[in-house]
Scaffold this motif. Structure first.
Motif, short mmCIF file in Angstrom:
data_model
loop_
_atom_site.label_atom_id
_atom_site.label_comp_id
_atom_site.label_asym_id
_atom_site.label_seq_id
_atom_site.Cartn_x
_atom_site.Cartn_y
_atom_site.Cartn_z
N GLY A 65 0.82 -1.21 0.00
CA GLY A 65 0.00 0.00 0.00
C GLY A 65 0.86 1.26 0.00
O GLY A 65 1.87 1.34 -0.67
N MET A 66 0.44 2.22 0.83
CA MET A 66 1.11 3.52 0.83
C MET A 66 2.32 3.59 1.78
O MET A 66 2.83 4.67 2.03
N GLU A 67 2.71 2.45 2.29
CA GLU A 67 3.74 2.44 3.34
C GLU A 67 5.02 3.19 2.94
O GLU A 67 5.56 3.97 3.71
N ASN A 68 5.49 2.93 1.69
CA ASN A 68 6.72 3.59 1.23
C ASN A 68 6.56 5.11 1.23
O ASN A 68 7.46 5.86 1.62
N PHE A 69 5.39 5.56 0.77
CA PHE A 69 5.17 7.00 0.69
C PHE A 69 5.12 7.61 2.10
O PHE A 69 5.62 8.70 2.33
N ALA A 70 4.54 6.85 3.03
CA ALA A 70 4.49 7.33 4.41
C ALA A 70 5.90 7.43 4.99
O ALA A 70 6.24 8.40 5.68
N THR A 71 6.73 6.43 4.69
CA THR A 71 8.12 6.46 5.17
C THR A 71 8.85 7.67 4.64
O THR A 71 9.56 8.38 5.37
N ILE A 72 8.66 7.91 3.35
CA ILE A 72 9.34 9.06 2.73
C ILE A 72 8.87 10.36 3.37
O ILE A 72 9.65 11.25 3.68
N TRP A 73 7.56 10.43 3.58
CA TRP A 73 6.96 11.65 4.15
C TRP A 73 7.61 11.99 5.49
O TRP A 73 7.81 13.16 5.82
N ASP A 74 7.94 10.93 6.27
CA ASP A 74 8.52 11.16 7.59
C ASP A 74 10.03 11.27 7.58
O ASP A 74 10.65 11.41 8.64
N TRP A 79 12.97 15.45 2.60
CA TRP A 79 12.57 16.87 2.50
C TRP A 79 13.77 17.75 2.25
O TRP A 79 13.68 18.75 1.55
N GLN A 80 14.91 17.35 2.83
CA GLN A 80 16.13 18.10 2.56
C GLN A 80 16.46 18.01 1.06
O GLN A 80 16.82 19.00 0.43
N SER A 81 16.29 16.80 0.48
CA SER A 81 16.60 16.65 -0.94
C SER A 81 15.62 17.45 -1.81
O SER A 81 16.00 18.01 -2.83
N VAL A 82 14.37 17.53 -1.35
CA VAL A 82 13.39 18.34 -2.09
C VAL A 82 13.80 19.81 -2.06
O VAL A 82 13.83 20.49 -3.09
N THR A 164 33.31 21.86 -1.19
CA THR A 164 32.46 20.71 -1.48
C THR A 164 32.13 19.87 -0.26
O THR A 164 31.41 18.90 -0.35
N VAL A 165 32.66 20.25 0.89
CA VAL A 165 32.39 19.45 2.09
C VAL A 165 31.22 20.05 2.88
O VAL A 165 30.30 19.35 3.29
N ASP A 166 31.25 21.36 3.07
CA ASP A 166 30.17 22.04 3.78
C ASP A 166 28.91 22.06 2.90
O ASP A 166 28.93 22.57 1.78
N PRO A 167 27.79 21.46 3.39
CA PRO A 167 26.59 21.35 2.55
C PRO A 167 26.10 22.68 1.99
O PRO A 167 25.63 22.74 0.86
N LYS A 168 26.23 23.76 2.78
CA LYS A 168 25.75 25.05 2.29
C LYS A 168 26.61 25.54 1.14
O LYS A 168 26.12 26.07 0.15
N MET A 257 21.77 16.25 -1.05
CA MET A 257 21.34 15.33 -2.09
C MET A 257 20.27 16.01 -2.91
O MET A 257 19.53 16.85 -2.42
N SER A 258 20.18 15.59 -4.18
CA SER A 258 19.01 16.00 -4.96
C SER A 258 17.99 14.87 -4.84
O SER A 258 18.29 13.81 -4.31
N MET A 259 16.78 15.12 -5.33
CA MET A 259 15.74 14.10 -5.24
C MET A 259 16.15 12.83 -5.98
O MET A 259 15.91 11.71 -5.51
N ALA A 260 16.79 12.98 -7.14
CA ALA A 260 17.21 11.81 -7.91
C ALA A 260 18.29 11.03 -7.15
O ALA A 260 18.30 9.80 -7.14
N VAL A 261 19.21 11.76 -6.51
CA VAL A 261 20.26 11.08 -5.74
C VAL A 261 19.64 10.32 -4.57
O VAL A 261 20.00 9.18 -4.29
N TYR A 262 18.68 10.95 -3.90
CA TYR A 262 17.98 10.28 -2.79
C TYR A 262 17.34 8.99 -3.27
O TYR A 262 17.49 7.93 -2.65
N ALA A 263 16.62 9.07 -4.39
CA ALA A 263 15.91 7.89 -4.91
C ALA A 263 16.90 6.77 -5.24
O ALA A 263 16.69 5.61 -4.87
N ARG A 264 17.99 7.13 -5.91
CA ARG A 264 18.94 6.08 -6.29
C ARG A 264 19.62 5.49 -5.06
O ARG A 264 19.86 4.29 -4.99
#
Lengths: 307, 278
Positions: A65-74, A79-82, A164-168, A257-264
């Motif tokens: 079911g929606m379990e994966n989406f719920a995990t992502i939501w939390d 959200w950082q990647s978004v 390239t080390v400091d995320p900002k 991370m970008s969203m694609a990096v997160y997904a992969r």
């Protein structure tokens, strides 16, 4: 619908029916390949998104079911990647548009060496993204990088910076590379639009003694708004799916991370195919949304093309 | 006063052009310079190498299977171009020259596929590649790259194909030519410039691809050039072999820059055709 291109036998005639049949035969191989590399994999991704498919577990995946989406939501990392992806897209596309416009306007005037400039502008576009990322990664090196050296030299910074080390800061580096690499594309599209503009308008404006800045905002910009919007959305679509730059420049830290990096990462490093597929589906939905906007904005040209 | 002003204007413009050229070329210049330095010289920021040496260019082939990686990239990109061009020529003939129901919908679908984010098909494609027994082989890449080269080539070839005069086709039909003959014997020779442009753009896209190549290959010997460069590592994790990486970067970039500069005009027209019209 205009019948310009093809000789058209009377509709319903044998010849016409034969032509239509051959059209489908001609299209068949392409349609089969597209169904195989686009349709089917996309369908499987959507299916995986609702399962506990895992690379570690070879058994058949179960529907969850929606379990994966719920995990992502939390997941704060998601959200950082978004946020990262949107920030990256917004800033780089804006910079590329402005910079691309400056260069396109420059290229649109006649001067000696215009050919050289146009060739030079194309160079970053020709360099593979991975290579650009590495080249800039070296320039941004914290100890031996030429950028730190230059900034130190002019006194803008007092000590070397770990770009390239400091995320900002890595976001700054990533945007710098993307702007450098893709501004040529924007330049070419804007230049093509600029060259379509009628010269008489500018002669008239010159006679009226209008200031060049005013001419740009009152005449040029409104006239190329259509092609410019299409180019911008095209770039936005591309920027939203960014992968290479983030993957290579930021040593994969969860903060950058970008969203694609997160997904992969979910799919292959954590072997959670289902979770990664859910994230990929969300990104697909986002891009589909922008594609619709693109198609609606470019509707006239597309409809003309397809007619 | 007027003269000074126009002189200042010229100076400003010249400065702008110079800044643009330096900005676009410097990173590549810096990669070349770095690739010619060796040992500790690499870690000194010098505008040019004091003792230029080819050491890095030799080492990248002896310490890494980089020759093999280059060959892989050539094989993959060439096969991608050949297959997509063949499919695109036939498909675009149907789309550009024949009226049939559902054509507009098909064109829109193909356009939509060209917008697919690669990540959205990654897991499904991975499953497909494994099921076909292609994992860690080059055909896996050729197949998966069709995702982005095919919609693009079909779309651009359709624009070119549509511009061919219909009189030619009518004459061929009168002579009893089949659609296949019209497409390949009558139209194809006329489409050579279009084929070169489209093929070149597809080649560059395939040559540069990273995500699929990273995911569908495992061994160093099966990697393409972008993956090889991205994953190049030195003796320890923190000592990246920057000299080697820069040498490899220059090696893969020079042919691309040469191609792009030679075919400048057609590339520009192909890009704008693919993006603005498409």
């Amino acid at each position: 619908m205009e019948e310009s291109a093809s000789p058209t036998p009377a509709p319903g005639s044998m010849l016409a029916r034969q032509r239509v049949r051959s059209a489908w035969l001609f299209l068949l191989p392409t349609l089969v390949v597209l169904a195989g590399v686009a349709g089917w994999p996309l369908f499987r991704t959507f299916w995986f998104a609702f399962t506990n498919a895992s690379l570690a577990d070879p058994g058949p995946p179960e529907y969850v079911g929606m379990e994966n989406f719920a995990t992502i939501w939390d997941d704060p990392d998601w959200w950082q990647s978004v946020r990262n992806t949107f920030l990256f897209t917004g800033v780089s596309v804006t910079l590329e548009t402005v910079l691309g416009m400056v260069i396109a306007l420059t290229l649109n005037t006649r001067f000696r060496g215009r050919g050289v400039l146009r060739a030079a502008v194309l160079v970053p576009w020709a360099i593979p993204t991975v290579v650009s990322a590495k080249m800039w990664g070296w320039m941004f090196h914290d100890v031996y990088g030429v950028i730190n050296e230059m900034l130190l030299h002019v006194g803008w910074i007092s000590g070397p910076i770990a770009w390239t080390v400091d995320p900002k800061l890595s976001m700054v580096a990533i945007i710098a590379v993307d702007v450098w690499k893709t501004t040529p594309f924007m330049t070419l599209l804007l230049l093509a639009a600029l060259q379509m503009l009628p010269e008489e308008l500018y002669e008239a404006a010159k006679l009226d003694g209008a200031h060049p800045v005013m001419v740009f905002f009152r005449i040029t910009l409104p006239l190329i708004r259509g092609p410019m919007m299409v180019a911008i959305i095209f770039r936005v679509l591309d920027a939203l799916r960014v992968f290479d730059l983030f993957y290579i420049l930021t040593s994969n830290s969860s903060e950058s991370m970008s969203m694609a990096v997160y997904a992969r990462q979910q799919m292959f490093e954590f072997q959670d195919l289902g979770l990664g597929a859910a994230a990929a589906s969300l990104l697909f939905g986002l891009i589909a949304l922008f594609t619709v906007v693109y198609l609606v904005l470019g509707r006239d040209s597309v409809a003309q093309e397809a007619a | 006063m007027r003269q000074v002003l126009s002189w200042l204007k010229k100076l400003g413009f010249g400065l702008l052009v110079t800044v643009i050229i330096v900005y676009t070329l410097f990173p590549f210049y810096w990669a070349v310079v770095s690739s010619l330095k060796q040992g500790t010289a690499l870690f000194v920021v010098d505008a040019w190498p004091r003792n230029p040496a080819w050491h890095n260019y030799v080492a990248v082939f002896t310490e890494q299977p980089f020759g093999r990686n280059l060959l892989n990239s050539v094989i993959v990109a060439t096969s991608v171009v050949l297959v997509s061009l063949f499919l695109a020529v036939t498909a675009s003939f149907a789309l550009a020259r024949i009226q049939f129901r559902g054509r507009t919908l098909l064109m829109l679908m193909i356009l939509a596929v060209s917008m697919f984010p690669q990540i959205a098909v990654l897991s499904g494609m991975y499953e497909l590649v494994r099921a076909l027994g292609l994992y860690n082989t080059l055909p896996a890449l050729t197949l998966s790259y069709m995702l982005f080269t095919l919609p693009f080539t079909v779309w651009v070839m359709t624009t070119f194909m549509r511009e061919l005069p219909k009189e030619l086709e009518e004459a061929a039909v009168v002579d009893g030519a089949t659609p296949w003959m019209i497409c390949f014997n009558v139209f194809l020779p006329l489409l050579k410039p279009a084929l070169v442009t489209t093929g070149l753009l597809a080649f560059i896209a395939a040559w540069n691809e990273f995500l699929f190549a990273l995911t569908f290959t495992l061994s160093q010997e099966a990697r393409t050039v972008p993956v090889a460069i991205a994953l190049m590592s030195g003796a320890s994790q923190h000592e990246l072999p920057w000299g080697l990486i820069m040498a490899a970067s220059v090696i893969v970039t020079v042919p691309l820059i040469a191609l792009v500069l030679i075919f400048q005009r057609s590339i520009v027209s192909g890009l704008t055709a693919g993006a603005v019209k498409g």
